[in-house]
Design an enzyme around this catalytic site. Structure first.
Site: not given
Lengths: 499, 499
Positions: B267-268, B271, B297
């Protein structure tokens, strides 16, 4: 920043220095991060960010309103501690305002270029290439010394040294080093003959990094380092950074060898405890800063050499080492002592033992002082280097620039006047322990019992808490009854290495 | 900062924003350090230092000379990209100058107090105690919304949301969420019945932290994260921080379980890759910033959900997991897929699966919007919470405040208007993958072959490089041929969970 005219000047000044302290905090953490964490791709952005913060600090420090605020504050009703703070404010103001902006930029450019090229030139043994950039660094430093000399009334080299070691000058240093030069080479020879009869067993590795790290942290706790207000990490060049409330120490690990990381950590813990114990109620104010680089080094050397090489300390350390790596014959306390006290002249200053280290410092002092005073030119350095190393340590360094005058970052960075602080620190550390033994008669027994609190208590009271409240001479007199006296260093070396 | 009147205004403005970018760099690294490294004793000093940098940035942003510089720049000859930059400068200026200093301070005080107390009140389930502080937070937020509304011409809640998701408003959000509300609870029920027939084996731990970390880094490399320009570390609350040139991602490890750290890192990484690939030639300028929180997001969810839960990706991931921890039956690709796709309504938003997550967001949106619009008061929240959770997820939350309205830090921190971005991000991510499948016909085969470059190439071209050059609608249209269309999200969920 504007100093409102209704605020008493002194109060306004303390607010300014608190703001500068906040900016120094982010600079310091960013610098630590750069050394301990930052991936290579972050370098350019970090340099830009740090330059911005430096520019803001510089603007605050050179605000034209400061001169009159400092003058007016002299007339205000201040107690002795505030007055000491004002004195240190003036010192900082003088140093920030002594150089015209153009020279500051020229220096930044010259040293950045020289240091950047030096990183390749040193491994390539490229003295000629280095000279091309170094000439400009020296030229700027001479100009800087001249301007600082005009502001302070000190001789040019003294004015440079004053930035690191206020109150110390060549007159005193020449006496100190002249004396040292008389007896040190002889003592080194004598000790080497003595040690040749007592060879030491080498520990057998590998020594896992995780175990080394755990050992370092255990010893640091024993030495009183506060891990609620600090950390130990890894960097190529170990240093003590961060801020008093959050001290960031670094060391480096090699699986082949554990004494470097361990004694590196002990050394940095001395710096770290000084930082952690500077007076809290004055934090942010110049009077709370470390007294000088020599006094700072006296703390790291008090921990590393005076305490860390103390036979009673080593006897307590030995079982911790055996627990960390599994026991082996080399870990016997007597053998460990022989190992860490081994004296051997070598080319590299940072690898030098306690006894040969001052020779490296005296050599550099002699050269850089004459360089600043225009007695010699950069191209004269190698001949002087070779002669000095032959005289002081009996080593032949001809043609070996990379392990010679190219070995340190100080000259490419234009840090002239810093080297003497290392040996001043060694002298002060010996003096502190001599005074401590008078004040704490059972000091050696306490250390042998593993009780290190008396050492920290003495240093806290006499060095850490006073910080910059008094001049260095006054600090030394209050702590030990006399200003710097090199006899303690000689007595310490003779007792340790000829016993 | 002073804008010299001879400099074209636009150029002067770009210099100012570069300076702000430098200050944001040290803030960002200090914030990361605080979360990943800082010992507890450093907290107060760090807060002081960061407040100082924030004050300097604020002063630069609110310099009265800026208004006319922005106005003059409008008259200057600028190309389309520069004009977009100027538009974003104006946005940032409006947001920095909309609130009077007194309200900014009141907000800081109210949220600091509320958040600080909340840390104890949440575990103690103390809703009444929380209300005492939260009333002031809401009161400040209503005033803030009012003022932002006057500056922007938007409705009050829209004006708050505009800070995170420019261009999005309640009118559109009500349509999006109204539609979702129709089919989501039914889909959740349907999927749960479907999944009950296919139970998944649980992996058997422990899973050593070192192996988890190595696995995370391996997968991050596979996903294209540039470790020369970033790091992975540990913090209590995982986040993506740092700066584009040096992205600092964090995750957290538990020996009991490895999917949380692994999918957290994935997930990170979404980003992180957005940040690492924002347009270099515009770095420092507002036009190079991420378009919105929802778009940000959409990148983390593109990586975590669209790609990371893709059957072809999971089939490639499974052997890496087996290599990291030793093989076991639960690591079979089919079983892994069942595990990570398991749908189960729960109390906690951050633990929610892809399907139930939007329910948490809609619940919060409904409540906070009415709170800001003064339709309800803080004491009305629990009843609305209980009703919403019963309707949307069939859960009884009565009396359980700590896993209810006290669970998120957003409200104590006064961040109203942020929650919708999470679900907007999920919708956009589905839309990007639908467009990608049109543009790259063999996309799924490529992913199944472990070739992830087509995904990154598409995102780089359509999302990362444009950054804030266009409005969000325009960005979406250029990337996918249409503005946000929630049909893609529904199609994605049905395809993934009912297949």
């Amino acid at each position: 920043m504007t100093l409102a005219s209704t605020t008493p000047s002194y109060d306004g000044l303390t607010q300014l220095f608190t703001r500068l302290h906040h900016l120094a905090h982010v600079q310091s953490i960013a610098y630590w991060d750069q050394a301990a964490n930052m991936p290579p791709g972050g370098a350019a952005a970090r340099a830009g960010a740090l330059a911005e913060v430096a520019a803001i600090s510089h603007r605050l420090r050179t605000d034209p309103a400061l001169r009159s605020a400092l003058e007016q504050a002299q007339e205000e009703a201040l107690d002795e501690h505030q007055r000491a703070n004002l004195r240190e404010m003036c010192r900082e103001w003088r140093s920030a305002n002594a150089l015209p902006e153009a020279l500051v930029q020229r220096k930044q450019l010259a040293t950045a270029r020289c240091e950047h090229a030096w990183r390749r030139q040193r491994p390539a043994n490229d003295w000629a290439g280095f000279l091309d950039n170094f000439r400009e660094v020296v030229s700027v430093a001479r100009e800087e010394a001249q301007l600082l000399s005009q502001t302070t009334g000190l001789a040019p080299y003294d004015a440079l040294m004053d930035q690191y070691e206020p109150g110390m000058g060549c007159a005193q240093l020449d006496r100190l080093f002249g004396d040292l030069r008389q007896w040190l080479p002889g003592l080194i020879r004598q000790v080497r003959e003595h040690q040749a009869r007592q060879p030491a067993l080498r520990p057998v590795g590998p020594f896992p990094v995780a175990a080394q790290r755990a050992l370092c942290e255990r010893v640091m706790r024993w030495l009183g380092f506060d891990f609620d207000a600090g950390r130990l990490d890894v960097s190529t060049h170990p240093f003590a950074g961060g801020v008093p409330e959050d001290v960031r120490l670094t060391t480096r690990f090699s699986e082949q060898e554990f004494l470097t990381s361990l004694y590196g950590a002990i050394h940095e813990t001395g710096h770290g405890r000084y930082e952690q114990n500077r007076p809290r109620e004055w934090l942010g104010q110049p009077v709370s800063l470390a007294r000088s680089m020599g006094i700072h080094e006296s703390q790291s050397l008090a921990f590393e050499m005076q305490l860390g090489h103390h036979p009673g300390f080593v006897a307590r350390l030995a079982p911790m080492i055996a627990e960390a790596f599994g026991d082996q014959p080399a870990f016997a306390p007597d053998n460990l002592l022989r190992l860490i006290n081994q004296v051997e002249p070598g080319y590299i200053r940072v690898d030098a033992d306690e006894l040969t280290y001052p020779a490296h410092v005296m050599l550099r002092y002699g050269i850089e002082r004459r360089l600043i005073e225009r007695e010699i030119e950069p191209e004269d350095i190698p001949a002087l280097w070779d002669a000095g190393m032959a005289e002081l340590l009996g080593l032949d360094t001809r043609g070996n620039f990379k392990d010679g005058p190219l070995q340190d970052v100080h000259w490419p960075e234009g840090m002239f006047g810093y080297f003497p602080c290392y040996t001043l620190g060694a002298m002060y550390a010996a003096q502190w322990f001599a005074a401590m033994r008078r004040d704490v008669p059972d000091l050696d027994a306490q250390i042998s019992a593993g009780h290190l609190a008396p050492v920290a208590d003495w240093l806290r009271q006499h060095i850490w808490q006073p910080a910059s409240r008094w001049s260095t001479d006054e600090l030394a007199r209050r702590a030990s009854g006399e200003a710097l006296n090199p006899a303690h260093f000689r007595a310490h070396l003779e007792a340790r290495y000829l016993a």
